[in-house]
Design a protein around this motif. Structure first.
Motif, PDB file in Angstrom:
ATOM      1  N   ASN A 232       0.848  -1.192   0.000  1.00 33.31           N
ATOM      2  CA  ASN A 232       0.000   0.000   0.000  1.00 33.31           C
ATOM      3  C   ASN A 232       0.885   1.245   0.000  1.00 33.31           C
ATOM      4  N   ASN A 234      -0.249   4.358  -0.895  1.00 29.81           N
ATOM      5  CA  ASN A 234      -1.080   5.563  -0.935  1.00 29.81           C
ATOM      6  C   ASN A 234      -0.839   6.367   0.339  1.00 29.81           C
ATOM      7  N   ASP A 237      -3.452   7.133   3.063  1.00 27.44           N
ATOM      8  CA  ASP A 237      -3.878   6.099   4.006  1.00 27.44           C
ATOM      9  C   ASP A 237      -3.049   6.115   5.288  1.00 27.44           C
ATOM     10  N   VAL A 289      -4.580  -8.565  -2.306  1.00 24.46           N
ATOM     11  CA  VAL A 289      -4.060  -7.217  -2.521  1.00 24.46           C
ATOM     12  C   VAL A 289      -3.716  -6.935  -3.981  1.00 24.46           C
ATOM     13  N   GLU A 302       1.500  -7.216   6.947  1.00 24.79           N
ATOM     14  CA  GLU A 302       2.114  -6.071   6.265  1.00 24.79           C
ATOM     15  C   GLU A 302       3.530  -6.421   5.836  1.00 24.79           C
ATOM     16  N   LYS A 328     -10.247  -7.268  -4.759  1.00 18.92           N
ATOM     17  CA  LYS A 328      -9.265  -6.675  -3.844  1.00 18.92           C
ATOM     18  C   LYS A 328      -9.879  -6.445  -2.478  1.00 18.92           C
TER      19      LYS A 328
END
Length: 554
Positions: A232, A234, A237, A289, A302, A328
């Motif tokens: 991730n 972004n 976020d 994902v 993660e 997703k």
């Protein structure tokens, strides 16, 4: 006489003082008295000089009798009048010297914007006052737009003397740069790689990362690759503008302009103990994902992902694209199939984490059950039927109909839904039958005729090794060539004897020869029986038998 002496004395003393004191001269003196409006200063003149209290108050100073001061003599006459002093010219002179000596040095000055200078409607600079001394700040040297009355701090860029006038150029930007350099040098001694710092989020770039204000004049930057151990990237976020954020220092930029920071480094690298946490063959919960043509990426935690080929998504289903089955963010159970810590690669299977759907289906629909399914394809003389998601069945050509099938499409068509009978489980598919839903016509033949019965049937074909004949219900019978007493043609009807009926194998065998031999045996038995009961007695010859068979003809 006395008046003339005083006049002469005054003229003499005036001439003497004129040679000693001049207008504009800097003098030193001691305050010897004061009244409501003035201080009286002994400067060595015949009478005391005066310094207005209002001017002292404007300068923000407080004086009293006995103080020594330095001032500029701004007025002196030959008459017995008090000379006049002022602090302002001295202050301006000293300030002018300070300004001149400040060029090229770090000597900040506070000033007030007196005028905004414009040319052709465009702002080109600001006229500022440094305690009464005018200076120019070009627009490009200002750190922001100003209005009259704004307070600013500047450094002196240059001073040019033109006659009695000074042309002074100042800069806000230069001061800010110099202050920042000094602060950075200070921060470099305080902040080291690996330190944890906290700052306020001032900018978020979705393509680059997050910018923080860490300290005065010091910014930190978190690249998107340092946001998370996971995929991730972004930045929205992870933070919002105005939020305070902690991060780990990775180092200084090459030009010492800012700090490189990391969010993910606040947590340990998840791959360091991946072999202790995940075992091949074990089942784990993961989150989808990524979806690509050939498979799916799932996140175990993660920064730790596993790859699932699309052949491992579902039992008996290989989607054209994984998005046909997954989306997703969806949570799934996976079984680890391989783990390579060095290359940071994990293989997994979603379908292996689920019960085999055909086994569960067969448990609920055992052999003999009637089920519904959709014909999806016809492959290699087999009909493939979808019974449920991930559950396929098949019907062999022999189980489509009790009667011979030339073209499968004459019996079933792709896309149609119909009922089938479950016959059993074959590896990962359900074995089905269609003909089992109908009465067995071979049973009908067996019940109607039985074996060793003579019937009249049409010849419908000549095949290798014999002939095909057909009953009225469509059941075919086979007559070996050796069992035919003559050559037959399709379309003619012949009497044959049913030799074998096997409903399970869908087989009927007939014979002309057997039929004729049976007739001969019957005739012989009847002939013998007749002779035994006649007056002629039991004796007879072969000629007698042939004569009887020919109806008494010689």
């Amino acid at each position: 006489m006395t008046n003339e002496f005083e006049k002469l004395l005054e003229e003499y003393l005036g001439k003497e003082e004129e040679t000693q004191l001049q207008r504009g001269q800097i003098v030193k003196g001691t305050i010897v008295a004061e009244d409501d409006n003035n201080y009286y200063v002994d400067i060595g003149y015949k009478i005391e000089a005066i310094l207005p209290k209002e001017e002292v108050r404007q300068e923000g100073k407080e004086l009293k009798v006995g103080n020594e001061i330095e001032a500029v003599l701004i007025k002196i006459t030959n008459k017995l009048q008090n000379p006049k002093l002022s602090l302002k010219p001295l202050k301006i002179k000293k300030l002018t010297e300070e300004i001149k000596s400040a060029v090229g040095r770090f000597k900040p000055f506070e000033a007030t914007v007196e005028k905004v200078i414009e040319k052709d409607g465009k702002k080109v600079g600001y006229l500022i006052s440094i305690d009464g001394i005018k200076a120019l700040v070009p627009a490009q040297e200002a750190v922001k737009e100003h209005k009259v009355g704004d307070k600013v701090k500047v450094l002196i860029l240059n001073v040019k003397q033109r006659g009695k006038q000074l042309r002074i150029t100042a800069s806000e930007k230069k001061l800010e740069e110099e202050e920042r350099k000094r602060l950075i040098e200070k921060y470099k001694k305080q902040i080291k790689e690996g330190d944890i710092v906290e700052g306020k989020v001032i900018k978020i770039d979705p393509n680059k990362g997050i910018t923080l204000s860490v300290k005065k004049a010091l910014r930190g930057f978190i690249p998107i690759r340092e946001l998370s151990w996971g995929r991730n990237r972004n930045p929205f976020d992870y933070a919002e503008v105005g939020e305070r954020l902690k991060a780990k220092v990775l180092g200084w930029s090459k030009d010492d302009a800012f700090l490189y920071l990391s969010l993910k480094q606040l947590k340990p690298n998840p791959w360091e103990n991946v072999e202790e946490k995940y075992k091949v063959g074990e089942k784990y919960t993961a989150r989808v994902v990524g979806l690509i043509d050939k498979g799916v990426f799932v996140e175990l935690e993660e920064g730790v992902e596993a790859y699932v080929p699309k052949t491992e998504i579902a039992w008996n289903i290989v989607p054209e694209h994984p998005k046909d089955l997954l989306e997703k963010g969806q949570k799934v159970e996976v079984v680890i199939t391989r783990l390579d810590k060095e290359r940071k690669r994990i293989g997994a299977s979603i379908k292996k984490a689920q019960p085999k759907p055909w086994e569960a289906y067969y448990d609920n629909h055992p052999a003999g059950s009637v089920v519904k399914g959709k014909v999806t394809s016809i492959e290699n003389n087999r009909v493939i039927v979808e019974l449920a998601p991930g559950v396929l069945g098949f019907v062999t050509k022999g189980n489509l109909s009790w009667l011979p099938v030339k073209n499968i499409e004459d019996v079933v068509k792709v896309g149609e839904e119909r009922e089938f009978m479950v016959l059993g489980l074959s590896r990962d598919q359900i074995r089905l039958g269609l003909k089992q839903l109908q009465p067995n016509p071979y049973e009908e033949i067996k019940e109607k005729y039985g074996e060793d019965v003579t019937v009249k049937l049409p010849v419908i074909g000549i095949v290798k090794g014999g002939y095909l004949l057909q009953f009225e219900n469509g059941v075919e019978a086979f007559m070996p060539k050796k069992e035919a007493t003559r050559r037959l043609k399709p379309g003619e009807e012949v009497e044959v004897r049913i030799v074998t009926i096997n409903p399970e194998k869908q087989r009927v065998v007939v014979s002309m020869r057997e039929k004729e031999e049976a007739e001969e045996r019957k005739f012989f038995e009847e002939f013998v029986s007749q002779k035994a009961t006649s007056a002629e007695g039991a004796g007879f010859t072969l000629a007698d038998i042939l004569k009887a068979k020919l109806g008494g003809k010689q």
